[in-house]
Write a protein that holds these residues in place. Structure first.
Motif, mmCIF file in Angstrom:
data_model
loop_
_atom_site.group_PDB
_atom_site.id
_atom_site.type_symbol
_atom_site.label_atom_id
_atom_site.label_comp_id
_atom_site.label_asym_id
_atom_site.label_seq_id
_atom_site.Cartn_x
_atom_site.Cartn_y
_atom_site.Cartn_z
ATOM 1 N N HIS A 8 0.991 -1.140 0.035
ATOM 2 C CA HIS A 8 -0.120 0.009 -0.079
ATOM 3 C C HIS A 8 1.098 1.223 -0.111
ATOM 4 O O HIS A 8 1.460 1.481 1.065
ATOM 5 C CB HIS A 8 -0.898 -0.125 1.149
ATOM 6 N N GLU B 208 -1.540 7.436 -2.405
ATOM 7 C CA GLU B 208 -2.358 7.203 -3.613
ATOM 8 C C GLU B 208 -3.114 8.553 -4.174
ATOM 9 O O GLU B 208 -3.900 8.024 -5.262
ATOM 10 C CB GLU B 208 -3.498 6.156 -3.198
ATOM 11 N N ILE C 147 -4.139 -0.484 -6.674
ATOM 12 C CA ILE C 147 -3.719 0.898 -7.679
ATOM 13 C C ILE C 147 -5.117 1.402 -7.734
ATOM 14 O O ILE C 147 -6.211 0.992 -8.374
ATOM 15 C CB ILE C 147 -3.148 0.210 -8.796
ATOM 16 N N LEU D 296 0.771 10.843 -5.675
ATOM 17 C CA LEU D 296 0.523 9.260 -6.285
ATOM 18 C C LEU D 296 1.839 9.097 -7.189
ATOM 19 O O LEU D 296 2.261 7.818 -7.070
ATOM 20 C CB LEU D 296 -0.697 9.273 -7.227
#
Length: 525
Positions: A225, A229, A259, A236
């Motif tokens: 992880h 994100e 993703i 990101l």
């Protein structure tokens, strides 16, 4: 003349009859325990379906042949005419280690009903410790699916350093390397990180590279992880670059979990993410990813909104900082900025909480009921329940579709309490993205849910329909497969999997669980 014709006719009939007898006698005789026939076989390789017969002996596939090409002697014969036969799906990212350890849920029917026969746990940097004890427990008590473990970087860090918000010193790093090496020897398939979460977020890239080098020496995988994100810290794109650098410097295969482009700041960055990964792959760096087919994520309220520095030292230290007047403005501003990135107070829905009355309500609704501002509401809720979970609507369909179409992206549920993905990921991908929207086709879906996953995570003798492989098999009509779980009712089991075999034993028979606990605790070798 007529007698001559009659004699010739008899001779021809006799010749044909003799030929048929000869052909039957020349067919190989094959003895199997279970004979599965009449189905279209998708073998896990992305090849088109073929009509083939399959035989199972004990735990393994013992026969594959064209219909009628052998004389089959079977203890049990199952006609699956009109169904597809495929390898059992392998989920590389779940959070079911607790469920597999409890009597009421160790059957793992929530995954069996999806066609999943193998699950991975220990993701996002958190795993049971030690690895061997958990694997031995599952083997002793019995489980419904096969299960494998990753060793969690965050768990390793807690063992050595607690929740300290600082880089590891040389001695601490050596201790962590020893813990990781021991876990790999005990059967872990690799290491997982949760660099977005504390305490993983406190680690430098150098620390992660050092531990990943140990994993590479054992031919394991690095599952992450990523640190970001969206636009929480390094961004990101930089998080993707960091992941690739970890693989390049340590020599480990890297795998990006769930993703996505999380939050409005990074919507439509998927083409650039794909470009960066493709460039790395062209250089020989092994980079893959998994994805769930939903536009909402799930995480803790703490992880979603509280600035990570506030968690230095653990939960009690975080609560102390909540009450520190000099930190009030910094905390308030940090929470509000994180909330903006998530899409606002109505985009966060409570999904798993000690107080059941909170479930299904938005953060905005709770702030109104508590007659407080948003940051104050967040801190008051966390004082009472530090593990409370939220559903966060923060993704865009176009990004999801682009990622799904990449040949290096496989299916993974990230299944946890309060989100329908734990009960519906694989059927939803078939129903919505294969049959309805045609984003990918069925052979792609099967390959990226079985063979690709097995190859990526080095799961031996599973993921494909091959003679000698374990008989983890599923039979289904793709027109009837349905995910029944929704965000309002996230615990509904899927429908449409007619048959599921785990290690040669029938676990789902005509859509119903048989009671079999045929799963194995898998150990990486």
């Amino acid at each position: 003349m007529n007698n001559s014709l009659l004699s010739l006719d008899r001779v021809l009939h006799l010749a044909v009859f003799s030929y048929l007898i000869l052909m039957v006698s020349c067919k190989p005789r094959v003895e199997v325990d279970v004979f599965i026939h009449g189905g279209l076989v998708l073998d896990g390789s992305e090849a088109p379906a073929k009509r083939m017969d399959i035989g199972i002996t004990g735990e393994r596939i013992s026969y594959i042949g064209a219909p009628g090409s052998a004389t089959i002697i079977a203890k049990e014969s199952i006609d699956i005419n009109g169904l597809y036969l495929a390898p059992g799906f392998i989920d590389p990212h779940t959070h079911v280690d607790r469920e597999l350890s409890e009597e009421a849920t160790k059957s793992n029917t929530r995954y069996l009903k999806q066609g999943v026969t193998t699950v991975f746990a220990g993701n996002d940097g958190g795993s049971p410790m030690p690895i061997k004890r958990k694997l031995d427990d599952w083997e002793r008590t019995g489980i419904g699916t096969n299960a494998a473990l990753l060793v969690g970087h965050g768990s390793v860090r807690r063992v050595v350093m607690g929740m300290k918000g600082e880089e590891a010193n040389e001695q601490e790093l050596e201790e962590m390397k020893e813990v990781v090496a021991k876990a790999m020897k005990e059967g872990a398939f690799g290491i997982s990180t949760g660099l977005f979460y504390a305490p993983g977020s406190f680690a430098s890239m150098g620390e992660v590279v050092a531990l990943s080098t140990v994993v590479a020496e054992h031919n394991g995988i690095y599952d992450t992880h990523m640190r970001d994100e969206g636009s929480y810290n390094i961004g990101l794109l930089n998080a993707v670059r960091e992941t690739i650098s970890i693989g390049e410097e340590s020599g480990v295969d890297v795998h990006i979990s769930h993703i996505k482009c999380l939050g409005t700041d990074v919507w439509d960055e998927s083409p650039e993410v794909i470009r960066i990964i493709e460039a790395a792959r062209s250089k020989g760096i092994k980079v893959t990813a998994n994805q769930y087919p939903y536009l909402a994520s799930r995480t803790t309220l703490k992880a979603a909104l509280v600035p990570r520095w506030a968690e230095d030292g653990g939960y009690e230290e975080m609560l102390r900082r909540f009450d520190e007047p000099s930190l009030r403005d910094t905390l308030y501003n940090g929470i509000l900025e994180n909330l903006r990135k998530r899409g606002g107070p109505e985009s966060l829905i409570f999904s798993d909480a000690r107080d059941q009355e909170l479930i299904g309500q938005s953060l905005g609704e709770m702030a109104s009921k508590m007659n407080q501002d948003i940051p104050g509401t967040v801190m008051d809720i966390l004082r009472k329940d530090g593990s409370i979970q939220v559903i966060s609507y923060n993704m865009k369909e176009s990004d999801l579709d682009r990622f799904m179409q990449q040949p290096w992206v496989m299916t993974g549920s990230d299944g946890g309490a309060g989100h329908p993905r734990q009960f519906g990921t694989f059927p939803r991908k078939i129903h919505e993205y294969v049959m309805n929207r045609k984003v990918i086709d069925l052979p792609m879906m099967v390959h990226r849910s079985s063979g690709l996953t097995a190859s990526t995570f080095h799961v031996a003798e599973r993921g494909f329909i091959k003679v000698g492989y374990y008989a983890d098999l599923i039979a289904f009509d793709p027109k009837k497969v349905r995910d029944m779980a929704t965000f309002d009712a996230p615990y509904e089991e899927a429908e449409g999997m007619s048959f599921v075999w785990v290690n040669g034993r029938l676990a789902i028979d005509h859509g119903e669980y048989t009671g079999a606990l045929a799963g194995k605790a898998l150990k990486h070798k």
